[in-house]
Scaffold this active site. Sequence first.
Site, PDB file in Angstrom:
ATOM      1  CB  CYS A  38      40.615  43.925  29.274  1.00  0.00           C
ATOM      2  SG  CYS A  38      41.368  42.772  28.093  1.00  0.00           S
TER       3      CYS A  38
ATOM      4  CG  HIS B 268      42.662  42.072  33.380  1.00  0.00           C
ATOM      5  ND1 HIS B 268      41.309  42.017  33.143  1.00  0.00           N
ATOM      6  CD2 HIS B 268      43.278  41.791  32.209  1.00  0.00           C
ATOM      7  CE1 HIS B 268      41.115  41.704  31.876  1.00  0.00           C
ATOM      8  NE2 HIS B 268      42.285  41.558  31.286  1.00  0.00           N
TER       9      HIS B 268
ATOM     10  CD  GLU C 111      39.753  42.791  36.207  1.00  0.00           C
ATOM     11  OE1 GLU C 111      39.730  42.030  35.221  1.00  0.00           O
ATOM     12  OE2 GLU C 111      40.325  43.901  36.182  1.00  0.00           O
TER      13      GLU C 111
END
Length: 178
Positions: free
Chosen positions: A16, A141, A143
Amino acid sequence: FAAFFARPETFALGVCNGCQMLSQLKDIIPGAEYWPQFVRNRSEQFEARLSSVEVLPSPSIFFKGMQGSHLAIPVAHGEGRVAFDSAASANAMREEGLLSLRYLDGQGQVAKRYPANPNGSPEGLTGMTSRDGRVTIMMPHPERAFRAVQLSWRPENLFKGDAGPWLRMFQNARAFVG
């Protein structure tokens, strides 16, 4: 920074805002000279949702053994649209196999239109890597989906237990360290 990126034992992942930052540093990252900039989404708004991506064949250390996977992933960005400096840069990335992720639509095809392509990137592109695969950038994302409980939905039998679809990416990074 240049010394860090030049060391063969180091690696970096830009997600990001980190993706945007590393794309700005492409001149000091070996093998990243064709990377694009990331500009305002075509929708002119912040986009946050669960999307689908395909992991493309690339030298990325993070995606080792994941090529061809179609996976759910959270997105949350207002400036994620890929903007190459030139058509030659885009072609060089394609020819060298440095494109690593692209958005998919509900039928598993390249997402060319909104909302399956949340930012309007050409060819649904959303991830790239350096020639040696040690530096990878991506707008979605991973994560936020390395554990199964982090996802609001998942197809049955896609993966089992607590591991989410993106845990493998982080295990690959650990394996690179040795």
